[in-house]
Design a protein around this motif. Sequence first.
Motif, PDB file in Angstrom:
ATOM      1  N   THR A 150       0.798  -1.047  -0.115  1.00 24.19           N
ATOM      2  CA  THR A 150       0.008  -0.043   0.198  1.00 24.19           C
ATOM      3  C   THR A 150       1.042   1.362  -0.202  1.00 24.19           C
ATOM      4  N   ILE A 151       0.551   2.142  -0.777  1.00 25.02           N
ATOM      5  CA  ILE A 151       1.049   3.559  -1.120  1.00 25.02           C
ATOM      6  C   ILE A 151       0.133   4.619  -0.792  1.00 25.02           C
ATOM      7  N   GLN A 152       0.547   5.505   0.082  1.00 28.43           N
ATOM      8  CA  GLN A 152      -0.360   6.646   0.242  1.00 28.43           C
ATOM      9  C   GLN A 152       0.373   8.012  -0.024  1.00 28.43           C
ATOM     10  N   GLY A 153      -0.039   8.996  -0.922  1.00 29.03           N
ATOM     11  CA  GLY A 153       0.756  10.163  -1.161  1.00 29.03           C
ATOM     12  C   GLY A 153      -0.117  11.230  -1.334  1.00 29.03           C
ATOM     13  N   LEU A 154       0.483  12.203  -1.092  1.00 28.94           N
ATOM     14  CA  LEU A 154      -0.392  13.505  -1.535  1.00 28.94           C
ATOM     15  C   LEU A 154      -0.544  13.774  -3.057  1.00 28.94           C
ATOM     16  N   SER A 155      -1.587  14.743  -3.497  1.00 29.94           N
ATOM     17  CA  SER A 155      -1.503  14.635  -4.884  1.00 29.94           C
ATOM     18  C   SER A 155      -0.185  15.423  -5.344  1.00 29.94           C
ATOM     19  N   GLY A 156       0.208  15.060  -6.550  1.00 29.32           N
ATOM     20  CA  GLY A 156       1.455  15.371  -6.854  1.00 29.32           C
ATOM     21  C   GLY A 156       2.758  14.928  -6.267  1.00 29.32           C
ATOM     22  N   SER A 157       2.628  13.817  -5.607  1.00 25.48           N
ATOM     23  CA  SER A 157       3.818  13.273  -5.200  1.00 25.48           C
ATOM     24  C   SER A 157       4.389  11.942  -6.141  1.00 25.48           C
ATOM     25  N   GLY A 158       3.863  11.779  -7.201  1.00 29.22           N
ATOM     26  CA  GLY A 158       4.479  10.800  -8.132  1.00 29.22           C
ATOM     27  C   GLY A 158       4.018   9.602  -8.104  1.00 29.22           C
ATOM     28  N   LYS A 159       2.774   9.415  -7.348  1.00 29.01           N
ATOM     29  CA  LYS A 159       2.265   8.062  -7.278  1.00 29.01           C
ATOM     30  C   LYS A 159       2.342   7.171  -8.724  1.00 29.01           C
ATOM     31  N   THR A 160       1.454   7.809  -9.403  1.00 32.21           N
ATOM     32  CA  THR A 160       1.405   7.089 -10.398  1.00 32.21           C
ATOM     33  C   THR A 160       2.482   6.766 -11.324  1.00 32.21           C
ATOM     34  N   GLY A 174      -2.957   5.412  -3.101  1.00 27.15           N
ATOM     35  CA  GLY A 174      -4.153   6.285  -2.950  1.00 27.15           C
ATOM     36  C   GLY A 174      -3.604   7.725  -2.417  1.00 27.15           C
ATOM     37  N   ASP A 175      -4.569   8.361  -2.533  1.00 20.05           N
ATOM     38  CA  ASP A 175      -4.225  10.092  -2.116  1.00 20.05           C
ATOM     39  C   ASP A 175      -4.715  10.134  -0.690  1.00 20.05           C
ATOM     40  N   ILE A 176      -3.470  10.388   0.192  1.00 21.51           N
ATOM     41  CA  ILE A 176      -3.849  10.693   1.574  1.00 21.51           C
ATOM     42  C   ILE A 176      -4.860  11.484   1.711  1.00 21.51           C
ATOM     43  N   PHE A 177      -4.778  12.623   1.392  1.00 23.44           N
ATOM     44  CA  PHE A 177      -5.718  13.645   1.977  1.00 23.44           C
ATOM     45  C   PHE A 177      -7.021  13.247   1.359  1.00 23.44           C
ATOM     46  N   LEU A 188       4.137   8.994   0.967  1.00 22.83           N
ATOM     47  CA  LEU A 188       4.828   9.925   0.373  1.00 22.83           C
ATOM     48  C   LEU A 188       4.095  11.315   0.815  1.00 22.83           C
ATOM     49  N   LYS A 189       4.921  12.214   1.565  1.00 24.10           N
ATOM     50  CA  LYS A 189       4.380  13.348   2.031  1.00 24.10           C
ATOM     51  C   LYS A 189       4.707  14.497   1.281  1.00 24.10           C
ATOM     52  N   GLU A 190       5.321  14.646   0.428  1.00 22.75           N
ATOM     53  CA  GLU A 190       5.591  15.605  -0.207  1.00 22.75           C
ATOM     54  C   GLU A 190       5.062  15.795  -1.799  1.00 22.75           C
ATOM     55  N   SER A 191       4.577  16.925  -1.812  1.00 27.78           N
ATOM     56  CA  SER A 191       4.072  17.253  -3.526  1.00 27.78           C
ATOM     57  C   SER A 191       5.099  17.966  -4.287  1.00 27.78           C
ATOM     58  N   TYR A 192       5.595  17.418  -5.101  1.00 27.41           N
ATOM     59  CA  TYR A 192       6.409  18.006  -6.015  1.00 27.41           C
ATOM     60  C   TYR A 192       5.758  18.762  -7.234  1.00 27.41           C
ATOM     61  N   ARG A 193       4.631  18.891  -7.257  1.00 31.53           N
ATOM     62  CA  ARG A 193       4.094  19.684  -8.326  1.00 31.53           C
ATOM     63  C   ARG A 193       3.644  20.890  -7.549  1.00 31.53           C
ATOM     64  N   THR A 194       3.199  21.056  -6.684  1.00 33.09           N
ATOM     65  CA  THR A 194       2.466  22.253  -5.877  1.00 33.09           C
ATOM     66  C   THR A 194       3.404  22.756  -4.947  1.00 33.09           C
ATOM     67  N   HIS A 195       3.402  24.364  -5.071  1.00 36.53           N
ATOM     68  CA  HIS A 195       4.399  24.924  -3.859  1.00 36.53           C
ATOM     69  C   HIS A 195       3.827  24.451  -2.757  1.00 36.53           C
ATOM     70  N   PRO A 196       4.369  24.596  -1.490  1.00 35.53           N
ATOM     71  CA  PRO A 196       3.988  24.212  -0.225  1.00 35.53           C
ATOM     72  C   PRO A 196       3.121  25.237   0.319  1.00 35.53           C
TER      73      PRO A 196
END
Length: 681
Positions: A209-219, A355-358, A376-384
């Motif tokens: 199982t993997i969970q990450g924020l939107s933009g964290s590179g999951k796909t 899945g998306d954590i949030f 995956l706690k960081e979004s590498y797409r969106t400014h923090p």
Amino acid sequence: MLNDNLFYIQKDIENNKNNNTFYNKIIEYFYHIRQEKNIPIYILNKVLSKINEEYSEEIENELDKICVVLIPDYNPLILKNDNIDQSIFEDFKEEFFASIYSVADKFNFSKNDCLGKITKWKKFFKEMFYEDLESDFSIENFKIYDFKEKRKIKILISLIIDSQNEAERICNLDENSSILEKVKKRIRLFDAEQTRFLYNEPENKKMITIQGLSGSGKTELLLHKIKRYFENEQDSKMVLTCHNKILAKKLENRIDEFFDFMGVRNKNKWKERIYVGNAWGGFYKKICEENDIKFLTFRDENNFDKVCRYAINELENKKNYKTYDYIFVDESQDLPENFFRLCEKLANKKVYVVGDIFQDIFGNKIKKITDVDFTLKESYRTHPKTLMFSQAIGLGLMEDENKLVDCLNADEWESCGYQVYHLGSNKYRLKRERLAIFSDEEVDNDSFEISKITNWDLLKDTIETIQNNYSELRLGDIAIVVLFKNNTKTYKFISDLEDILSDMGLDYIVAYETREHKEDKIFVTNQNNVKGLEFPFVICISDKINFQELTTTEIKFRNSLYMTLSRSFLKTYWFTIEDENYLSQIKNKSKSIIDNLELEISIPENCDDIKTRILRIIESNDAISFREFLNKIYDELKLDSNQRKLANELILKTPKFNSDEFQKIRDKNEIIEFINNYILT
């Protein structure tokens, strides 16, 4: 250390560190540097994409005396034990460099000034005895300051850790390039947790199982896994599935593009071994057809969890049934628990659930978001700053405590990548790290802007400002997303927007009509075509938030608002018809995000009760049949028996309302509008 986003250790080094003083000392020393400087560090002795290829026998026998330490913006270090045979060490360097060159050549980095031949970049690697760490060693002595050399080292690291970039995209960047150009040509490096998923996954677990924020590179990580099994296990059969048809089609296209970019052998035959389809009408239907199970449609049973439970029971009564080697599930937050159990039953080797954590928290769909294999706690797409603001708006953190849309405890906030500080009582401070989302520097601009929209002038001025500030802007760098709860209002607004853009002489596409994205046209869409997309600039034009009553429609609207606001990697503009008092309130509360990436919140003692209340609101909509859903609306509108009969005839015969997609969404406002137009006129 094992779950540190910034500290990666190659799997066999990690497994042997306790029995190897050389490994153990290096790991301890550089983990201290990681904590002190908050910088990413990778410790390995192989090019990861060639992890299964062995060096010569002599090198393999001495490999536990060699470590390579990679740190962006620093010289790569090759550390050796003092008792290693120097000739074997030289052979290691030659083979290690040859492996790097092989990957560089495959991805066209050896054929241009971006990297070039081995002789041009091996000088960056510095060798030393690990015992020297005890002397006057300072990592700062290996700091790189030249702009082009820093980029070359990042490219080398990306090739070594299998975080591939397009040479054509990232080369030829000048130090004085604009922010927009830098972000487009940023060098993507997988962080430690992403790299662990690819190369350090648990061997004794069937479901990962993997969970990450939107933009964290999951796909993208899923695509890497699929590619590896496709190449290394030539008879393997795989499934990639998700919630809806639109996303399934996007995933199918991404496999084509990804396999093409990665130079996958026999890439044109991937559809013979990999099935891609949405969960209910695609993969589940395929399961039923292949195993002689009755296919239950949405009209037969509107609860997909029960549908999957039925399929599991049917399979348990069969001696033989069709299986697959690997099953990959994307956007798992949209799917029920029994679907994962069904996948687990049908997989011979592994199931990967992403899945998306949030969004999992948004609706309390899982019991414990911290109980996962990789986070995956960081979004590498969106400014923090933008990410923090969009999540705060989505959950109602900018409003009174009794208006929370959902409630997260401290552990859940940490799983979303926040540092959580208890201020006493039920007060907490949330803080995010400043993240270098660009390749060479952090761009710490005001990444979001909030305004009340009263006419078209605000939109016109904003587009013109973006164009004037960025000479290299392509119109496709701008997305305009319209979020109204009433679909007719949305389509009317977009129709008027088309006229405005045409009058400005700007080309555009309406995404829900064309299903495409072009670089030379502004991207215009509604909430249904946002997921998975990213743009330098996002303009979100939205409805008012309903503070008086929390309904399923309102929860979904908040979720759409969160997803839309977090789609930019340079700046998001939120234009809303909210009243000035509310806008003034959230602007004031946003100052701490803009200035310090902090937000003070309350976590109520009855947090679990709030979660239960939200879940009941959602389940109350999901549990009833479509007919019952319509009857509730008829009751609300006080329709008589003749009007109800006519409404049923028209609605149930309308293909749009009969589609599985609509019956899942159940847009109450659209049904009411239909009745007003065709029944009550």
